[in-house]
Design an enzyme around this catalytic site. Sequence first.
Site, PDB file in Angstrom:
ATOM      1  N   GLU A 180     -30.441 -31.771  29.506  1.00 19.39           N
ATOM      2  CA  GLU A 180     -31.341 -31.234  28.476  1.00 19.39           C
ATOM      3  C   GLU A 180     -32.160 -32.349  27.846  1.00 19.39           C
ATOM      4  O   GLU A 180     -33.369 -32.234  27.650  1.00 19.39           O
ATOM      5  CB  GLU A 180     -30.521 -30.505  27.399  1.00 19.39           C
ATOM      6  CG  GLU A 180     -29.955 -29.189  27.898  1.00 19.39           C
ATOM      7  CD  GLU A 180     -28.899 -28.558  26.990  1.00 19.39           C
ATOM      8  OE1 GLU A 180     -28.458 -27.468  27.332  1.00 19.39           O
ATOM      9  OE2 GLU A 180     -28.536 -29.145  25.968  1.00 19.39           O
ATOM     10  N   ASP A 309     -12.629 -27.769  20.539  1.00 21.06           N
ATOM     11  CA  ASP A 309     -12.646 -28.952  21.405  1.00 21.06           C
ATOM     12  C   ASP A 309     -11.387 -29.808  21.277  1.00 21.06           C
ATOM     13  O   ASP A 309     -11.019 -30.521  22.211  1.00 21.06           O
ATOM     14  CB  ASP A 309     -13.830 -29.857  21.037  1.00 21.06           C
ATOM     15  CG  ASP A 309     -15.156 -29.297  21.508  1.00 21.06           C
ATOM     16  OD1 ASP A 309     -15.173 -28.149  22.004  1.00 21.06           O
ATOM     17  OD2 ASP A 309     -16.177 -30.004  21.382  1.00 21.06           O
TER      18      ASP A 309
HETATM   19  C1  FAD Z   1     -25.308 -32.259  22.202  1.00 20.27           C
HETATM   20  C2  FAD Z   1     -24.349 -31.123  22.443  1.00 20.27           C
HETATM   21  C3  FAD Z   1     -24.774 -29.976  23.096  1.00 20.27           C
HETATM   22  C4  FAD Z   1     -23.910 -28.921  23.310  1.00 20.27           C
HETATM   23  N1  FAD Z   1     -24.368 -27.792  23.941  1.00 20.27           N
HETATM   24  C5  FAD Z   1     -23.541 -26.733  24.099  1.00 20.27           C
HETATM   25  C6  FAD Z   1     -24.011 -25.527  24.689  1.00 20.27           C
HETATM   26  O1  FAD Z   1     -25.191 -25.413  25.063  1.00 20.27           O
HETATM   27  N2  FAD Z   1     -23.144 -24.481  24.802  1.00 20.27           N
HETATM   28  C7  FAD Z   1     -21.839 -24.584  24.374  1.00 20.27           C
HETATM   29  O2  FAD Z   1     -21.100 -23.607  24.493  1.00 20.27           O
HETATM   30  N3  FAD Z   1     -21.378 -25.719  23.836  1.00 20.27           N
HETATM   31  C8  FAD Z   1     -22.176 -26.794  23.688  1.00 20.27           C
HETATM   32  N4  FAD Z   1     -21.704 -27.943  23.121  1.00 20.27           N
HETATM   33  C9  FAD Z   1     -20.283 -28.028  22.766  1.00 20.27           C
HETATM   34  C10 FAD Z   1     -20.024 -27.373  21.426  1.00 20.27           C
HETATM   35  O3  FAD Z   1     -20.917 -27.872  20.450  1.00 20.27           O
HETATM   36  C11 FAD Z   1     -18.586 -27.664  21.034  1.00 20.27           C
HETATM   37  O4  FAD Z   1     -17.754 -27.149  22.041  1.00 20.27           O
HETATM   38  C12 FAD Z   1     -18.258 -27.010  19.708  1.00 20.27           C
HETATM   39  O5  FAD Z   1     -19.010 -27.595  18.680  1.00 20.27           O
HETATM   40  C13 FAD Z   1     -16.763 -27.161  19.408  1.00 20.27           C
HETATM   41  O6  FAD Z   1     -16.504 -26.527  18.209  1.00 20.27           O
HETATM   42  P1  FAD Z   1     -15.333 -27.065  17.266  1.00 20.27           P
HETATM   43  O7  FAD Z   1     -15.204 -26.102  16.154  1.00 20.27           O
HETATM   44  O8  FAD Z   1     -14.129 -27.381  18.075  1.00 20.27           O
HETATM   45  O9  FAD Z   1     -15.856 -28.478  16.745  1.00 20.27           O
HETATM   46  P2  FAD Z   1     -17.197 -28.830  15.969  1.00 20.27           P
HETATM   47  O10 FAD Z   1     -18.173 -27.750  16.053  1.00 20.27           O
HETATM   48  O11 FAD Z   1     -17.585 -30.184  16.462  1.00 20.27           O
HETATM   49  O12 FAD Z   1     -16.717 -28.953  14.460  1.00 20.27           O
HETATM   50  C14 FAD Z   1     -15.786 -29.916  14.054  1.00 20.27           C
HETATM   51  C15 FAD Z   1     -15.896 -30.041  12.532  1.00 20.27           C
HETATM   52  O13 FAD Z   1     -14.802 -30.799  12.069  1.00 20.27           O
HETATM   53  C16 FAD Z   1     -15.239 -31.715  11.084  1.00 20.27           C
HETATM   54  N5  FAD Z   1     -14.295 -32.842  11.081  1.00 20.27           N
HETATM   55  C17 FAD Z   1     -13.948 -33.612  12.119  1.00 20.27           C
HETATM   56  N6  FAD Z   1     -13.046 -34.531  11.745  1.00 20.27           N
HETATM   57  C18 FAD Z   1     -12.815 -34.329  10.424  1.00 20.27           C
HETATM   58  C19 FAD Z   1     -11.983 -34.974   9.460  1.00 20.27           C
HETATM   59  N7  FAD Z   1     -11.206 -35.997   9.774  1.00 20.27           N
HETATM   60  N8  FAD Z   1     -12.003 -34.507   8.195  1.00 20.27           N
HETATM   61  C20 FAD Z   1     -12.805 -33.473   7.851  1.00 20.27           C
HETATM   62  N9  FAD Z   1     -13.614 -32.826   8.725  1.00 20.27           N
HETATM   63  C21 FAD Z   1     -13.610 -33.251   9.994  1.00 20.27           C
HETATM   64  C22 FAD Z   1     -16.640 -32.098  11.552  1.00 20.27           C
HETATM   65  O14 FAD Z   1     -17.416 -32.596  10.482  1.00 20.27           O
HETATM   66  C23 FAD Z   1     -17.157 -30.774  12.101  1.00 20.27           C
HETATM   67  O15 FAD Z   1     -17.841 -30.026  11.118  1.00 20.27           O
HETATM   68  C24 FAD Z   1     -22.561 -29.027  22.891  1.00 20.27           C
HETATM   69  C25 FAD Z   1     -22.123 -30.180  22.241  1.00 20.27           C
HETATM   70  C26 FAD Z   1     -23.002 -31.226  22.015  1.00 20.27           C
HETATM   71  C27 FAD Z   1     -22.513 -32.459  21.304  1.00 20.27           C
END
Ligand code: FAD
Length: 452
Positions: A180, A309
Amino acid sequence: MTNPTLAETPNKKHHVVIIGAGFGGLACAKALGDTEIEVTVIDRRNHNLFQPLLYQVATAALSPADISEPIRRTLARYRNIRVVLAEVTGIDAVAQEVKLSDGIAIGYDRLVIATGSEYNYFGHDDWRRAAPGLKSVHEARQIRHHLLLAFEKAERATDDAEKRALLTSVVIGGGPTGVEMAGAVSELGRFMIGRDFRNLDPSFLRVILLEAGPRILSSFPEDLARYAQDYLEGIGVEVLTATPVEAIATDHVVFNGTKLPASCIVWGAGVKASPAGTWLGLEGKPGARIPVDPDLQVKDHPFIYAIGDTAAALGPDDKPLPALAQVAKQQGHYLGKALCQTLTKGTKPEAFRFRNRGNTAVIGRNAAIFDFGRWQLKGRLAWLLWAIVHVYLLVNFEKRILVSIQWIWRYLTSQRGARLIEEDAVPSTVRDLPDRGNVEASRLQERSGEEM
Ligand SMILES: Cc1cc2nc3c(=O)[nH]c(=O)nc-3n(C[C@H](O)[C@H](O)[C@H](O)COP(=O)(O)OP(=O)(O)OC[C@H]3O[C@@H](n4cnc5c(N)ncnc54)[C@H](O)[C@@H]3O)c2cc1C
């Protein structure tokens, strides 16, 4: 330790603490909204970030505010949820407490870990400074500043070799993010050079996508990856597979034993789980995902759950589910409902089951790929579907309207609205580009021997 239920403690309100308000944490909180359960959401950021569109911020198509939404605002309507802006640094599983960086402890009855992932530099953390990843608004703005500044400096440069270096971008990692990003940088560069600059030769623009594996987009079927590579090459991206990066510095990348001067280097070569596993003293490699049971409870920790993740939930094929937004969102929603059922009714929920809504990557204007398992889609139709899905997934109606209007406008005009170089651009983590002012200053410093 017994598992308290409402029947055992009739007058006590249960307290669920969620660490992280990304895709998983926010979905979990919403599913617990307006229930009898007290919920505390802790995040070190005050906003939820739509990471799939960060590459559009990095390439000046969208502004940071278009893809970020204050967590407090999203959850304000649920009176049983409070939001805490803080960094979590540890968990005391025995005392059932979460430790914050300012020394405060927050007790919980149930804990949900949804801390996401971070970029993996595979032991070369020193590369991070020269090659930022795309994980935060800060990094996306760094890349955007860097890209736009390089064009400005190239316009003023008089030496062809310097111009070529300034107009060379290297994206490392041929996964969806790298693809992308490479496509968007190439389209942005060609549009800007052709229209807005007077002293730049389009043939000097180089965008190189480096992939260590045998092909790009290894999580997609081969024919979709082939289509993506052909499309990228058609818009001027040089795709080099089986080419691991050997070294990265502020002004060059080394691969195949050759040093290539480059100005914009972006890392998209892999992610590792957040360090939350180490808070629980879990054994294993640093960056490993937390193993969870089918109901998303962390193994051997009856009151702690992990989603998104940072969790390794197994799919029907016994392989960990991919680190994707749709997995995190579905797990968050499931867990919120499941906790509600367990805590208020005392019944055990069914195991989590992931429903694949399709894996997608966008390659450029008019081109995307979709893999739905049994069938696939590519080209303009896939791009349209990609756009609709991403607009739909944005956190609220206002953002959906704003982003849709900008995309339609951009599609019709090819304009990039967010081509902003802020005055305090080039923060400390971005290297200094060669600049006449800097060069002159360092010459003066050398001559005078003074500290400047
Ligand atoms: C550039 C990019 C493009 C992507 N494109 C896609 C796509 O097209 N389709 C798709 O399905 N997925 C995509 N992904 C993957 C997707 O974004 C992740 O799988 C998703 O965000 C995971 O969600 P999550 O809730 O596990 O973590 P996240 O959404 O990353 O949220 C984690 C949260 O935890 C908080 N946090 C972390 N550590 C701490 C701490 N110690 N104390 C307090 N808060 C904390 C962070 O601030 C954040 O808000 C992409 C990822 C990236 C980086």
